[in-house]
Design an enzyme around this catalytic site. Structure first.
Site, short mmCIF file in Angstrom:
data_model
loop_
_atom_site.label_atom_id
_atom_site.label_comp_id
_atom_site.label_asym_id
_atom_site.label_seq_id
_atom_site.Cartn_x
_atom_site.Cartn_y
_atom_site.Cartn_z
N SER A 1 -42.32 32.12 42.73
CA SER A 1 -42.49 31.05 43.72
C SER A 1 -43.87 31.04 44.36
O SER A 1 -44.01 30.67 45.52
CB SER A 1 -41.39 31.12 44.78
OG SER A 1 -40.11 30.97 44.18
N LYS B 1 -42.82 28.00 30.77
CA LYS B 1 -41.43 28.22 30.35
C LYS B 1 -41.04 27.14 29.34
O LYS B 1 -41.89 26.68 28.59
CB LYS B 1 -40.51 28.28 31.58
CG LYS B 1 -41.04 29.31 32.61
CD LYS B 1 -40.06 29.69 33.66
CE LYS B 1 -40.70 30.71 34.60
NZ LYS B 1 -39.79 31.21 35.62
N HIS C 1 -40.79 39.21 30.21
CA HIS C 1 -40.42 38.36 31.35
C HIS C 1 -38.95 38.61 31.68
O HIS C 1 -38.14 38.83 30.78
CB HIS C 1 -40.66 36.89 31.01
CG HIS C 1 -40.57 36.01 32.21
ND1 HIS C 1 -39.37 35.62 32.75
CD2 HIS C 1 -41.54 35.48 33.01
CE1 HIS C 1 -39.61 34.89 33.82
NE2 HIS C 1 -40.91 34.78 34.01
N GLU D 1 -43.13 40.54 39.13
CA GLU D 1 -42.31 39.36 39.40
C GLU D 1 -40.93 39.78 39.89
O GLU D 1 -40.03 40.06 39.08
CB GLU D 1 -42.15 38.52 38.12
CG GLU D 1 -43.44 37.99 37.55
CD GLU D 1 -43.26 36.69 36.78
OE1 GLU D 1 -44.01 35.76 37.05
OE2 GLU D 1 -42.33 36.60 35.96
N ASN E 1 -47.11 29.81 33.59
CA ASN E 1 -46.03 30.01 32.62
C ASN E 1 -45.20 28.73 32.60
O ASN E 1 -44.42 28.49 33.52
CB ASN E 1 -45.18 31.22 33.02
CG ASN E 1 -43.99 31.42 32.08
OD1 ASN E 1 -43.87 30.75 31.07
ND2 ASN E 1 -43.12 32.36 32.43
N GLY F 1 -38.30 31.14 40.76
CA GLY F 1 -37.65 29.83 40.74
C GLY F 1 -36.70 29.59 41.90
O GLY F 1 -35.92 28.65 41.89
N GLU G 1 -36.67 36.69 32.35
CA GLU G 1 -35.72 35.78 31.68
C GLU G 1 -35.44 36.26 30.26
O GLU G 1 -34.35 36.04 29.73
CB GLU G 1 -36.29 34.35 31.71
CG GLU G 1 -36.19 33.77 33.12
CD GLU G 1 -37.27 32.75 33.48
OE1 GLU G 1 -37.96 32.23 32.58
OE2 GLU G 1 -37.42 32.48 34.70
P1 13P Z 1 -41.76 30.35 39.57
O1 13P Z 1 -43.20 30.27 39.96
O2 13P Z 1 -41.21 29.03 39.10
O3 13P Z 1 -40.93 31.03 40.58
O4 13P Z 1 -41.70 31.28 38.25
C1 13P Z 1 -42.36 32.49 38.27
C2 13P Z 1 -42.35 33.03 36.89
O5 13P Z 1 -41.32 33.42 36.39
C3 13P Z 1 -43.62 33.09 36.17
O6 13P Z 1 -43.51 33.82 35.00
#
Ligand code: 13P
Length: 249
Positions: A209, A11, A94, A165, A9, A171, A96
């Site tokens: 992560s 982002k 997601h 997740e 991803n 992150g 976010e």
């Molecule tokens: P990270 O791997 O940067 O923690 O992000 C995970 C994520 O949100 C994947 O969709």
């Protein structure tokens, strides 16, 4: 055992030159017998990424999809448009998007339905916040989030991908331990099994992560069928290490 799926991803990262360079490095380093691999790029780059990866081992995913079919929805992108470009996956729900764009369980379920109706596989994200985990509500939260998608999508549910997740692991560099992740994955698998005889076919990914150092252990868990990788998917060497671990698992 089914092949694992590693989805990156990106982002809101990337650029025309950087995407091309990353994809070239990934193609060059792909193992001989790779697991399923996908990269979920920002909407504006989907066509570029689809063109570069066409016919290769890397599938393309979007990071979101509209809950509507077409019409006056400025800024939205329909599942039909994704299909038009040959996009294989769409991340939906997601954390976010739930957090910053107010997406509810009902909207997420509808987005998954639109994707499925166009032959695009939704990667449905579920996960608890730190506060919810500490209050002992992890199971309740992820089950509520997945239940909405099961309820709306009925017998098609075996066609989705689920990504667990934990919000507190995204992150932050804090990963769920393999045991913590497996525990939740088993809950999700059981919930799917109550809805479809094909629950074993569903890929349940871990995200939060995941990196080159911890992927192997996470991917060794019984119900962890792959990863949804954020930060580490932007670095070719790290993403390739994760792909290699998943391909060997
Ligand atoms: P990270 O791997 O940067 O923690 O992000 C995970 C994520 O949100 C994947 O969709």
């Amino acid at each position: 055992m089914k092949k694992k799926l590693i989805a990156g991803n990106w982002k809101m990262n990337g650029g025309v030159a950087a995407n091309a360079a990353l994809l070239e490095q990934l193609s060059a380093g792909m193992p001989a017998n790779p697991c399923w691999v996908a990269v979920c790029a920002p909407a504006v780059y989907l066509q570029q990424v689809a063109t570069i990866t066409h016919g290769g081992a890397i599938a393309v995913g979007a990071q979101d999809v509209s809950a509507h079919d077409a019409g006056a929805y400025t800024g939205e992108m329909s599942a039909g448009m994704l299909r038009d470009l040959g996009i294989r996956y769409a991340i939906v729900g997601h954390s976010e998007r739930r957090q910053y764009h107010g997406e509810t369980d009902a909207v997420v379920a509808l987005k998954a339905q639109k994707a499925l109706s166009c032959g695009v596989t939704p990667i449905v994200c579920v996960g608890e916040t730190l506060e919810e985990r500490e209050a002992g509500k992890t199971e309740e939260v992820v089950k509520r989030q997945l239940a909405a998608v099961i309820h709306t999508n009925g017998h098609c549910i075996s066609e989705i991908v689920v990504a667990y997740e934990p919000v507190w692991a995204i992150g932050t560099g804090k990963t769920a331990t393999p045991e913590q992740a497996q525990e939740v994955h088993a809950v999700l698998r059981a919930q799917l099994a109550a809805a479809t005889p094909h629950a074993d076919r569903v890929h349940i990914l871990y995200g939060g992560s995941m990196n080159a150092a911890n992927a192997q252990q996470l991917l060794g868990q019984k119900d962890i069928d792959g990863g949804l990788v954020g930060g580490a998917s932007l670095k070719a060497a790290d993403f390739l290490t994760i792909i290699a671990a998943a391909s060997a698992a």
